[in-house]
Scaffold this motif. Structure first.
Motif, PDB file in Angstrom:
ATOM      1  N   GLU A 214       0.895  -1.871  -0.288  1.00  0.00           N
ATOM      2  CA  GLU A 214      -0.101  -0.014   0.347  1.00  0.00           C
ATOM      3  C   GLU A 214       0.517   1.409   0.047  1.00  0.00           C
ATOM      4  N   TYR A 215       1.646   1.123   0.943  1.00  0.00           N
ATOM      5  CA  TYR A 215       3.145   2.185   0.844  1.00  0.00           C
ATOM      6  C   TYR A 215       3.553   2.768  -0.372  1.00  0.00           C
ATOM      7  N   PHE A 216       3.533   1.581  -1.075  1.00  0.00           N
ATOM      8  CA  PHE A 216       4.712   1.767  -2.554  1.00  0.00           C
ATOM      9  C   PHE A 216       3.307   1.551  -3.560  1.00  0.00           C
ATOM     10  N   LYS A 217       2.339   2.067  -3.225  1.00  0.00           N
ATOM     11  CA  LYS A 217       1.158   1.746  -4.330  1.00  0.00           C
ATOM     12  C   LYS A 217       1.125   1.116  -5.544  1.00  0.00           C
ATOM     13  N   VAL A 218       1.456  -0.610  -4.966  1.00  0.00           N
ATOM     14  CA  VAL A 218       1.150  -1.572  -5.578  1.00  0.00           C
ATOM     15  C   VAL A 218      -0.215  -2.443  -5.142  1.00  0.00           C
ATOM     16  N   LYS A 219      -0.866  -3.012  -5.941  1.00  0.00           N
ATOM     17  CA  LYS A 219      -1.877  -3.665  -5.723  1.00  0.00           C
ATOM     18  C   LYS A 219      -2.240  -4.918  -6.651  1.00  0.00           C
ATOM     19  N   GLN A 220      -2.445  -5.949  -5.559  1.00  0.00           N
ATOM     20  CA  GLN A 220      -2.294  -7.003  -7.006  1.00  0.00           C
ATOM     21  C   GLN A 220      -3.805  -7.307  -6.677  1.00  0.00           C
ATOM     22  N   THR A 221      -4.723  -7.745  -7.992  1.00  0.00           N
ATOM     23  CA  THR A 221      -6.074  -8.050  -8.786  1.00  0.00           C
ATOM     24  C   THR A 221      -5.609  -9.865  -8.988  1.00  0.00           C
ATOM     25  N   PRO A 222      -5.774 -10.838  -7.325  1.00  0.00           N
ATOM     26  CA  PRO A 222      -6.228 -12.163  -7.957  1.00  0.00           C
ATOM     27  C   PRO A 222      -7.514 -12.158  -9.096  1.00  0.00           C
ATOM     28  N   VAL A 223      -6.972 -13.339  -9.897  1.00  0.00           N
ATOM     29  CA  VAL A 223      -8.493 -14.132 -10.225  1.00  0.00           C
ATOM     30  C   VAL A 223      -8.559 -15.833  -9.868  1.00  0.00           C
ATOM     31  N   LYS A 224      -9.134 -15.753  -9.228  1.00  0.00           N
ATOM     32  CA  LYS A 224      -9.311 -17.027  -8.404  1.00  0.00           C
ATOM     33  C   LYS A 224     -10.437 -18.135  -8.742  1.00  0.00           C
ATOM     34  N   ALA A 225     -10.841 -19.472  -8.387  1.00  0.00           N
ATOM     35  CA  ALA A 225     -11.789 -19.862  -8.378  1.00  0.00           C
ATOM     36  C   ALA A 225     -11.287 -21.047  -7.211  1.00  0.00           C
ATOM     37  N   GLY A 226     -12.180 -20.519  -6.318  1.00  0.00           N
ATOM     38  CA  GLY A 226     -12.004 -20.699  -4.819  1.00  0.00           C
ATOM     39  C   GLY A 226     -12.006 -19.910  -3.761  1.00  0.00           C
ATOM     40  N   LYS A 227     -12.921 -19.882  -2.778  1.00  0.00           N
ATOM     41  CA  LYS A 227     -12.693 -18.956  -2.368  1.00  0.00           C
ATOM     42  C   LYS A 227     -11.828 -18.393  -1.270  1.00  0.00           C
ATOM     43  N   TYR A 228     -11.196 -19.637  -0.752  1.00  0.00           N
ATOM     44  CA  TYR A 228      -9.873 -20.015   0.488  1.00  0.00           C
ATOM     45  C   TYR A 228      -8.846 -19.892  -1.037  1.00  0.00           C
ATOM     46  N   LYS A 229      -8.688 -19.579  -2.222  1.00  0.00           N
ATOM     47  CA  LYS A 229      -7.221 -20.349  -2.710  1.00  0.00           C
ATOM     48  C   LYS A 229      -6.375 -19.713  -3.045  1.00  0.00           C
ATOM     49  N   ASP A 230      -6.604 -18.054  -2.569  1.00  0.00           N
ATOM     50  CA  ASP A 230      -5.691 -17.162  -1.836  1.00  0.00           C
ATOM     51  C   ASP A 230      -4.992 -17.481  -0.404  1.00  0.00           C
TER      52      ASP A 230
END
Length: 359
Positions: A214-230
């Protein structure tokens, strides 16, 4: 002379003849005309007429052919290696095999292969597992544990046809967590008074780097199939529900750990296993008082006791069984591949470790 040595000598002689032919061809090239450039090859200095491209082409083709033959010879020699060349048994007179387990336990393959080698060796009457490990991954540790129990349980001194061998454990500087797990599979454990052991527990480490991203303004957008995959992703905090799931899994593995210890040592423990399995570190002397260790003594004391216990004939000697170190071309490639695998495993440990390290 073995088939291996005959083939090796044939290949060496064949390559030597090719090399002599190669050198002779190069020498003949020296008398083709005027020379304007010096090209230096390994071991040979050759003057090449720069205007004659055909000569240079032939020279390069001969050199390439020579390299291909060298690679072929190395591969052929490797093919003739058999199991006797893979394992190295030091002190062939010894009747008590020693198999060393050193460092973090991340793979079971090598240790299991050494156990099977000792099991099949008719001159071996007993096996000592020499452990110097802080622990490791759950899966490989349990695989080795099962193999130790299989070999030890099959031992029957009354049945001469039985394939099993009695297995003992000897702790070195440290045999904690997964290291102790392996020792618990043996019928008797030896440790020095100052050995560090115990640490019966399970740990998983997750790192929450969400604030850093968040401090370095980096945002990940995961694409997943399965509620707990990440689950456990370093890019976000773990929810209470996810934390509960992971804790539940850890408790299951912890029960497996305690169950396997009780399978061999329940009658020897002076306290309840749950009280001893809270991750405490014990000295060898403390572990003996608690029933986690049977005897205080070195590897050689263990060997002499076993020699006497089994009424073995002849002079006492230990027989170390190890994987033979190789230095061939293809073995170098294998070693590089193994190093890459180890680095990959270390990376996996940092991200999704399910460990029983003695920490």
């Amino acid at each position: 002379m073995t088939p291996y040595s005959i083939s090796q000598l044939f290949i060496v002689k064949f390559v030597k003849n090719i090399r002599e032919t190669f050198v002779l061809s190069l020498r003949k090239l020296l008398f083709l005309g005027r020379y304007k450039e010096l090209i230096i090859f390994p071991r040979w200095r050759i003057l090449v007429q720069t205007k004659n491209r055909a000569v240079v082409g032939i020279l390069l083709m001969v050199f390439l052919f020579f390299v291909i033959l060298m690679v072929f010879a190395t591969f052929t020699v490797k093919v003739f290696n058999d199991e006797s060349k893979v394992f190295d048994s030091q002190n062939k007179r010894g009747q008590i095999a020693v198999i060393e387990v050193s460092g973090p336990i991340m793979q079971a393959k090598e240790t299991v292969e050494l156990l099977e080698k000792a099991e099949k060796d008719k001159s071996v009457k007993a096996i000592i597992l020499r452990i110097n490990s802080p622990g490791g991954a759950v899966g490989p540790t349990q695989e080795i544990y099962e193999e130790i129990r299989r070999i030890d349980s099959a031992y029957n001194p009354e049945d001469k046809t039985a394939s099993g061998k009695p297995i003992y454990a000897s702790f070195d500087a440290i045999a904690a967590s997964g290291g102790y797990y392996l020792g618990a599979a043996a019928r008797k454990i030896y440790a020095s008074p100052g050995t560090l052991t115990g640490s019966i527990g399970v740990i998983m480490n997750f790192t929450d780097l969400s604030k850093v991203f968040e401090y370095f303004k980096v945002k990940q957008t995961p694409v997943k199939a399965g509620k707990y995959k990440d689950i456990g992703s370093p890019h976000r905090s773990m929810t209470n529900e996810e934390s509960g799931l992971m804790n539940k899994m850890i408790q299951v593995v912890h029960k497996q750990f305690m169950r396997d210890i009780e399978a061999t040592r329940k009658e020897k423990l002076t306290k309840e296993i749950l009280e001893l399995a809270q991750g405490q570190i014990f000295s060898g002397e403390e572990a003996k008082e608690l029933g986690l260790v049977d005897e205080l003594g070195s590897l050689w004391k263990a060997g002499r006791d076993i020699h006497k216990e089994l009424n073995l004939e002849g002079e006492f000697a230990l027989k170390y069984i190890k994987k033979k170190k190789k230095s061939g071309f293809w073995d170098l490639v294998d070693n590089l591949d193994q190093a890459t695998t180890n680095i990959r495993l270390s990376t996996m440990v940092n991200y999704m470790p399910m460990l029983i390290f003695g920490k």
